[in-house]
Design an enzyme around this catalytic site. Structure first.
Site, PDB file in Angstrom:
ATOM      1  N   ASP B  57      45.565  46.720  32.862  1.00 40.37           N
ATOM      2  CA  ASP B  57      47.155  46.417  31.664  1.00 40.37           C
ATOM      3  C   ASP B  57      47.562  44.308  32.184  1.00 40.37           C
ATOM      4  OD1 ASP B  57      47.689  49.442  31.700  1.00 40.37           O
ATOM      5  OD2 ASP B  57      47.639  48.003  29.661  1.00 40.37           O
ATOM      6  N   ILE B  60      46.458  42.605  30.285  1.00 36.06           N
ATOM      7  CA  ILE B  60      45.816  42.400  28.650  1.00 36.06           C
ATOM      8  C   ILE B  60      47.581  42.154  28.124  1.00 36.06           C
ATOM      9  CG2 ILE B  60      45.760  44.384  26.913  1.00 36.06           C
ATOM     10  CD1 ILE B  60      44.012  46.237  28.788  1.00 36.06           C
ATOM     11  N   GLU B  96      50.264  50.469  27.292  1.00 34.69           N
ATOM     12  CA  GLU B  96      51.893  48.821  27.886  1.00 34.69           C
ATOM     13  C   GLU B  96      51.918  47.818  27.031  1.00 34.69           C
ATOM     14  OE1 GLU B  96      51.227  49.401  32.546  1.00 34.69           O
ATOM     15  OE2 GLU B  96      51.541  47.854  31.302  1.00 34.69           O
ATOM     16  N   ASP B  98      53.037  44.566  25.566  1.00 37.34           N
ATOM     17  CA  ASP B  98      53.610  43.206  25.855  1.00 37.34           C
ATOM     18  C   ASP B  98      54.928  42.824  25.327  1.00 37.34           C
ATOM     19  OD1 ASP B  98      50.569  42.817  27.663  1.00 37.34           O
ATOM     20  OD2 ASP B  98      52.725  43.723  28.400  1.00 37.34           O
ATOM     21  N   HIS B 142      47.335  42.534   7.826  1.00 39.51           N
ATOM     22  CA  HIS B 142      46.572  40.776   6.802  1.00 39.51           C
ATOM     23  C   HIS B 142      46.687  39.392   6.283  1.00 39.51           C
ATOM     24  CE1 HIS B 142      47.643  44.963   4.192  1.00 39.51           C
ATOM     25  NE2 HIS B 142      48.521  45.552   5.239  1.00 39.51           N
ATOM     26  N   CYS B 184      41.525  40.587   5.933  1.00 39.27           N
ATOM     27  CA  CYS B 184      40.780  40.701   5.060  1.00 39.27           C
ATOM     28  C   CYS B 184      40.257  38.514   4.722  1.00 39.27           C
ATOM     29  CB  CYS B 184      41.193  40.434   3.556  1.00 39.27           C
ATOM     30  SG  CYS B 184      41.922  42.136   3.132  1.00 39.27           S
ATOM     31  N   SER B 210      38.765  43.433   3.758  1.00 38.62           N
ATOM     32  CA  SER B 210      37.819  44.522   4.483  1.00 38.62           C
ATOM     33  C   SER B 210      38.833  45.600   4.232  1.00 38.62           C
ATOM     34  CB  SER B 210      38.798  43.775   5.778  1.00 38.62           C
ATOM     35  OG  SER B 210      37.677  42.991   6.101  1.00 38.62           O
ATOM     36  N   SER B 212      39.342  49.829   4.299  1.00 40.30           N
ATOM     37  CA  SER B 212      39.699  50.939   5.377  1.00 40.30           C
ATOM     38  C   SER B 212      39.059  52.098   5.008  1.00 40.30           C
ATOM     39  CB  SER B 212      41.465  51.388   5.284  1.00 40.30           C
ATOM     40  OG  SER B 212      41.819  51.648   4.116  1.00 40.30           O
TER      41      SER B 212
END
Lengths: 428, 370
Positions: B57, B60, B96, B98, B142, B184, B210, B212
């Site tokens: 973490d 990241i 976690e 951030d 998006h 997309c 793209s 779903s």
């Protein structure tokens, strides 16, 4: 009449004692219908615990009781159950004595009016006899003590019972004619929950009637007496509030108690009307609507005073009913107080109004279920709760209005032409 | 003998020449609101995979609007599911985040990448990468032709992103960078990159959307996007020791499954994708080799002998607990001062009560007492 009263009291105390020992006590204390943020026992205990830890109980939004209650329970907290049973018993005795005196007054007045021949002939069935009036005080005490609402309130140790006691003593003092005591008890009742302020008007009217001072705006003696009574009331209120300051040496209790009652910040569902409305309201409008809702309680006083100036005790009853419906955090204890008065006007029930009283009962049964619906089935079921409460409210009001109408029927029958039975209504 | 030494020397030098020494991941979900559940689920699923493969973490930087788990419309509060039938709760107990909620802005994202962060920012919000760091950047939300929408209020363009990566390169903030975008027209976002050592993948070409993957009737929204779903299926088979390479990742989600055409860009990357392991970016694999030989890293250092540290003889072993008289502390309870109402109050109250009593019942009773 003492013996049956004692019997009733014993039965009531037994019922309460049994319920205290059973497991229902915890269940009932948790119900919002019985314990509101203003009078829940849990909060009293919390406030006293905070006090023992050296923190003001009014810090945070838990405790909304007055300092006198702090003082009372500081010493009596171990005997809490006993205290609540005694307060219920005292309320019943106070109501009993009050209604006994009231009946005497009513009977005297009735006798006077019969001799002056003011009644129309067909009102004969409404004339009350000492025989039937003999049992009314007992019925009132019975209605109060054995009302499931009162029992639930007592078992939940809600301080609403203490409020009821103070109001009952106020009614007793008013009916006995002592302006001083009546002012003191009214100040105590107002001090505890703000709304009994509206009972100032019926008390004043009754005391004026008792002193044979006619209620005319031009009459000097009327204004003199009003000023005296108002001065007594306000002085006692000020004295009690100043005394409360000295308990904790702070004015914290004023925003906590009165600020809380007036601004209604806690929106937990209860049997009142405020929460549902304010839960979905924008901040911008909330002040306006709080004012509107609060004025609703006080608004009926003046029209009712004008209309019911000859029947101040009935006015008091209606006012108590209005308070218990429209106050910001009503509980079943408030309803129990006004239901106790129903036997006093039982002679009016030969009219269909009494049927509507029984219509009150199904919504009562639905109330707890509607809370479950609200909790479990999410917010969109909340409107069902609100509808139930509206029904409850409307039925409560309807009953009182029909009572009023019936009462009016009795008083006006002689005066209004189209209410006379011998009037032929061909012209309509 | 010297041959063996130089062999080990070469091996050691080889060991320190290759690629990266630490891994970072910057995972960004640029959407908020309930109907964008799938973007949060995408990001959290990648987060889970990356953690599973070893990136901690602390390495990241997770940027999420984080308004799904506790959303009042979530029928399963405190969870974010990424498979149909609610198989996998990617929110869990140890997420976690951030940058959450309104902190996910273009400015914050660019500051994280370039390192231009105000002095008081906590470590968890910084990308403390160096020139030996491999960074994975995953973005979802998006997007359109040349831009990506951040939280319905602002956009980041492909030019800005390319410039940010160039800043990172010039400040030596990465060794190699893998950029994955699932929006997309995602391919438009990597068109403008011009810094070396960047590999990019996108879920759809310019002009394509793209899509779903699955709606879930219990939750009421789509749970994941197709591209990320298939990438994750692929990643499920990766473990810290796998040798799967990037070419396999490029084959994930062909048009038949994804409906859009995934794209990738490797021209800026110096190594052949065939030789790039998945775990180079998705995992944090520490290179460990065990040898029994002593290898001197610098021939000149052999002259310096390391002296054993002086043993500092402690007088007595000092234990922390012994410094505090525990027994005394345990038995000391705070004295509960009971509150008593002040004397003045009691006096005043009872005086009033007595006054009321005598006013009502008349003074004559007092004569009986006295």
């Amino acid at each position: 009449m003492a013996a049956p009263l004692v019997l009733v009291i014993l039965v009531a105390v037994t019922v309460r004692a049994v319920l205290y020992r059973s497991s229902l006590a915890a269940f009932i204390s948790e119900r919002v219908e019985v314990a509101s943020p203003l009078n829940a026992w849990k909060r009293v205990v919390e406030g006293l615990a905070l006090l023992d830890l050296g923190v003001s109980p009014y810090s945070g939004a838990i405790f909304h009781e007055t300092p006198l209650i702090i003082y009372l329970f500081h010493f009596l907290i171990e005997y809490a159950e006993l205290v609540f049973m005694i307060t219920d018993v005292l309320t019943a005795i106070a109501l009993y004595l009050a209604i006994q005196d009231f009946n005497k007054v009513v009977f005297k007045k009735q006798k006077l009016l019969i001799e002056l021949d003011k009644y129309a002939p067909d009102v004969a069935e409404l004339i009350r006899t000492p025989m039937e009036m003999h049992y009314i005080p007992l019925k009132v005490a019975l209605f109060y003590l054995l009302n499931p609402y009162t029992v639930m309130s007592c078992v939940a140790k809600s301080t609403c019972t203490i409020n009821n006691t103070v109001i009952a003593f106020f009614i007793l003092a008013t009916i006995k004619g002592s302006a001083f005591l009546s002012a003191v008890f009214l100040a105590l009742a107002t001090y505890q929950s703000l709304y009994p302020l509206t009972l100032f008007a019926p008390a004043l009217l009754y005391l004026l009637q008792r002193q044979f001072i006619p209620v005319k705006l031009k009459s000097k003696s009327f204004w003199l007496y009003t000023m005296q009574y108002a001065a007594l009331y306000l002085c006692s209120l000020v004295v009690i509030i100043c005394l409360s300051f000295f308990l904790l040496n702070s004015w914290d209790f004023i925003p906590s108690v009165y600020g809380f009652i007036l601004s209604v910040p806690d929106l937990t569902p209860n049997i009142g009307l405020f929460w549902y409305f304010f839960a979905e309201m924008f901040e911008h409008f909330s002040l306006f609507f709080v004012c509107v809702f609060q004025i609703n309680v006080f608004f009926y006083t003046i029209p009712l005073a004008v209309k019911l100036k000859e029947h101040p005790v009935f006015f008091m009853f209606v006012q108590i009913a209005i308070i218990s419906i429209f106050k910001s955090y009503p509980t079943v204890g408030d309803i129990a107080l006004y239901m106790a008065f129903l036997p006093v006007w039982s002679h009016l029930y030969r009219y269909p109004a009494h049927l509507r009283l029984f219509l009150c009962l199904p919504p009562t049964g639905v109330l707890p279920h509607s809370r479950t619906l609200f909790d479990k089935a999410r917010w969109d079921r909340g409107h069902a709760c609100f509808e139930v409460r509206i029904v409850f409210t409307i039925l409560g009001k309807w009953t009182t209005l029909r009572n009023m109408q019936s009462l009016g029927y009795m008083g006006w029958v002689g005066k209004v032409p189209w209410m006379r039975s011998d009037f032929k209504d061909d012209s309509y | 003998m010297p041959d063996i030494f130089s062999l080990f020397q070469d091996q050691a030098e080889q060991f320190f020449k290759s690629g990266h020494t630490n891994n970072w991941a910057v995972l960004v979900c640029t959407s908020r609101f309930w109907f964008n559940y799938r973007h949060v689920a995408n990001t959290l699923s990648v987060y889970r995979s990356v953690k599973r493969l070893g990136i901690p973490d602390s390495h990241i930087v997770l940027m999420l609007a984080d308004d799904m788990a506790c959303n009042p419309r979530n029928p399963k509060p405190a969870t974010v599911f990424s498979h149909k039938n609610m198989e996998l709760n990617v929110y869990g107990d140890d997420v976690e985040v951030d940058y959450r909620s309104y902190e996910v802005t273009v400015e914050n994202f660019l500051r994280v990448l370039t390192g231009r962060i105000p002095p008081g920012t906590p470590r968890s919000k910084r990308l403390l990468s160096d020139d030996r760091s491999n960074i994975l950047i995953y973005m979802t939300g998006h997007g359109g032709n040349g831009f990506l929408k951040f939280q319905d209020s602002e956009e980041i363009t492909n030019v800005e992103l390319a410039d940010a990566f160039e800043q990172m390169w010039q400040k030596r903030r990465y060794n190699e960078l893998l950029f994955i975008i699932d929006t997309c027209q995602g391919a438009s976002m990597y068109e403008r990159f011009y810094s070396p050592n960047i590999m990019a993948l996108a879920s759809s070409q310019v002009g394509e959307d793209s899509l779903s993957h699955q709606p879930d009737l219990g939750i009421g929204v789509h749970l994941m996007d197709r591209y990320t779903f298939y990438v994750l299926e692929f990643l499920e088979e990766i473990h810290p020791a796998s040798q799967t390479n990037m070419n396999d990742l490029f084959q994930v989600c062909p048009k038949s499954l994804c409906v859009s055409t995934p794209g990738h860009r490797t021209d800026l990357f110096q190594r052949d994708p065939q030789n790039v392991l998945i775990t180079d970016f998705f995992g944090s694999v520490r290179k460990v080799e065990i040898t029994a030989e002593t290898i001197s890293l610098d021939p000149n250092l052999a002259a310096f002998e390391s002296k054993p540290p002086k043993d500092e003889l402690a007088a007595e072993p000092l234990k922390y607990a012994e410094q505090l008289p525990v027994a005394q502390i345990i038995h000391q309870k705070p004295k509960q001062k009971d509150w008593h109402p002040p004397g003045g109050f009691i006096l005043g109250l009872w005086a009033l009560i007595i006054m009321v009593f005598f006013k009502t019942y008349g003074i004559k009773h007092m004569k009986h007492i006295f």
